[in-house]
Structure formats: C-alpha cells, structure tokens
Design a protein around this motif. Structure first.
Motif, mmCIF file in Angstrom:
data_model
loop_
_atom_site.group_PDB
_atom_site.id
_atom_site.type_symbol
_atom_site.label_atom_id
_atom_site.label_comp_id
_atom_site.label_asym_id
_atom_site.label_seq_id
_atom_site.Cartn_x
_atom_site.Cartn_y
_atom_site.Cartn_z
ATOM 1 N N MET A 289 1.781 -1.977 -21.068
ATOM 2 C CA MET A 289 0.763 -1.996 -20.487
ATOM 3 C C MET A 289 -0.355 -2.988 -20.871
ATOM 4 O O MET A 289 -0.449 -3.367 -21.937
ATOM 5 N N SER A 290 -0.689 -3.888 -19.606
ATOM 6 C CA SER A 290 -1.539 -5.240 -20.099
ATOM 7 C C SER A 290 -3.000 -4.674 -19.627
ATOM 8 O O SER A 290 -3.222 -3.672 -18.877
ATOM 9 N N GLY A 291 -3.975 -5.540 -20.038
ATOM 10 C CA GLY A 291 -5.008 -5.262 -19.647
ATOM 11 C C GLY A 291 -5.891 -4.492 -20.665
ATOM 12 O O GLY A 291 -5.528 -4.423 -22.046
ATOM 13 N N GLN A 292 -7.158 -3.882 -20.422
ATOM 14 C CA GLN A 292 -8.071 -2.986 -21.412
ATOM 15 C C GLN A 292 -7.335 -1.696 -21.866
ATOM 16 O O GLN A 292 -6.339 -1.277 -21.049
ATOM 17 N N LYS A 293 -7.793 -1.379 -22.648
ATOM 18 C CA LYS A 293 -7.305 0.115 -23.177
ATOM 19 C C LYS A 293 -7.475 1.078 -22.279
ATOM 20 O O LYS A 293 -8.707 1.282 -21.842
ATOM 21 N N GLY A 294 -6.251 1.846 -21.961
ATOM 22 C CA GLY A 294 -6.586 3.017 -21.141
ATOM 23 C C GLY A 294 -6.468 2.482 -19.626
ATOM 24 O O GLY A 294 -6.489 3.231 -18.683
ATOM 25 N N ILE B 282 -6.133 8.964 -8.147
ATOM 26 C CA ILE B 282 -6.329 7.638 -8.561
ATOM 27 C C ILE B 282 -7.870 7.908 -9.122
ATOM 28 O O ILE B 282 -8.656 8.632 -8.743
ATOM 29 N N ARG B 283 -8.012 7.234 -10.383
ATOM 30 C CA ARG B 283 -9.419 7.383 -11.119
ATOM 31 C C ARG B 283 -10.396 6.819 -10.394
ATOM 32 O O ARG B 283 -11.184 7.885 -10.571
ATOM 33 N N LYS B 284 -10.465 5.642 -9.871
ATOM 34 C CA LYS B 284 -11.702 5.441 -9.189
ATOM 35 C C LYS B 284 -11.463 5.139 -7.739
ATOM 36 O O LYS B 284 -10.587 4.390 -7.294
ATOM 37 N N ALA B 285 -12.340 5.415 -6.809
ATOM 38 C CA ALA B 285 -12.080 5.380 -5.377
ATOM 39 C C ALA B 285 -12.457 3.578 -5.081
ATOM 40 O O ALA B 285 -12.003 3.391 -4.118
ATOM 41 N N GLU B 286 -13.094 3.220 -6.087
ATOM 42 C CA GLU B 286 -13.389 1.557 -5.733
ATOM 43 C C GLU B 286 -12.224 0.956 -5.778
ATOM 44 O O GLU B 286 -11.993 -0.177 -5.095
ATOM 45 N N ARG B 287 -11.044 1.154 -6.539
ATOM 46 C CA ARG B 287 -9.806 0.606 -6.756
ATOM 47 C C ARG B 287 -9.388 0.426 -5.288
ATOM 48 O O ARG B 287 -8.599 -0.378 -4.759
ATOM 49 N N ILE B 288 -9.308 1.540 -4.538
ATOM 50 C CA ILE B 288 -8.620 1.823 -3.318
ATOM 51 C C ILE B 288 -9.508 0.770 -2.224
ATOM 52 O O ILE B 288 -8.677 0.196 -1.481
ATOM 53 N N LYS B 289 -10.669 0.754 -2.346
ATOM 54 C CA LYS B 289 -11.298 -0.445 -1.495
ATOM 55 C C LYS B 289 -10.898 -1.657 -1.956
ATOM 56 O O LYS B 289 -10.903 -2.501 -0.713
ATOM 57 N N ILE B 290 -10.746 -2.137 -2.947
ATOM 58 C CA ILE B 290 -10.057 -3.591 -3.396
ATOM 59 C C ILE B 290 -8.850 -3.661 -2.840
ATOM 60 O O ILE B 290 -8.226 -4.579 -2.208
#
Length: 114
Positions: free
Chosen positions: A1-6, A38-46
């Motif tokens: 897993m890359s990126g920030q923790k979690g 999915i944790r954040k709805a903003e992710r779907i918008k992207i």
C-alpha cells in the motif's frame, strides 16, 4: 500500500461501478459511497471527473511516481565516472598502506648486544 498511512486503493471494478451508478442511475455521491462502502464521497466525484475527461483508460493508469529512465549514454558516463573515482581511491589507499609499512623501520640493522 503506497501513499499516506491508512490510505486505500480501490479496485478498478469498484471505480467503474461507482461511476456507472452516478452517471446512469443518477445517484448522489453520498448514496454511492454508502452502497459501495467507500470512505469519502469526494473520491467518487474525482473518479467521475477523470472518467469524463479521459474515459475508461483513466482507471488503468499506474499509481505513483513514474520510474526515472536513464539513457544508455548517461549510464555509461556515470559508470565511467565511478570507475575513475574507484581507481583514484585505490591508488591513494595503496600509497597510504605502503607509507604505513615503512613507519618505524630503521635503515640499519642492529646486532643483539646482550
């Protein structure tokens, strides 16, 4: 897993399904996020923006920073420089070793006089 923790990376199928639900079934980002966990709805918008901009291929891009490609000429030049530095270091080391061997030796030999 890359990126920030979690940080989670979602599979392509989940991204495609989320975009399909928003565009074809006209569901809100929050409803789709809840349905697909999915944790954040903003992710779907992207994801929808990416799909509208680049199409299906936007989900198949490699994740992360691209690898730096070194041309053959640059690699040969780098290796030549490394070899020159190693040769120089080896000669200097050899000189130091030879100098250390000569320390403390006398030029005349003494006989045991007891």
């Amino acid at each position: 897993m890359s990126g920030q923790k979690g940080m989670l990376h979602y599979k392509v199928e989940i991204k495609q399904e989320a975009v399909r639900l928003v565009l074809e079934e006209h569901l809100t980002y929050a409803v789709v996020a809840a349905r697909l966990e999915i944790r954040k709805a903003e992710r779907i918008k992207i994801w929808v923006q990416m799909y509208r901009r680049e199409g299906e291929l936007s989900f198949h891009k490699p994740i992360g920073r691209p690898l730096k490609a070194e041309s053959e000429e640059r690699e040969v030049a780098r290796l030549r420089m490394e070899n020159a530095l190693l040769k120089k270091f080896h000669t200097e080391l050899r000189e130091v070793q030879l100098a250390q061997r000569n320390i403390g030796r006398s030029t005349t030999t003494r006989k045991n006089t007891k």
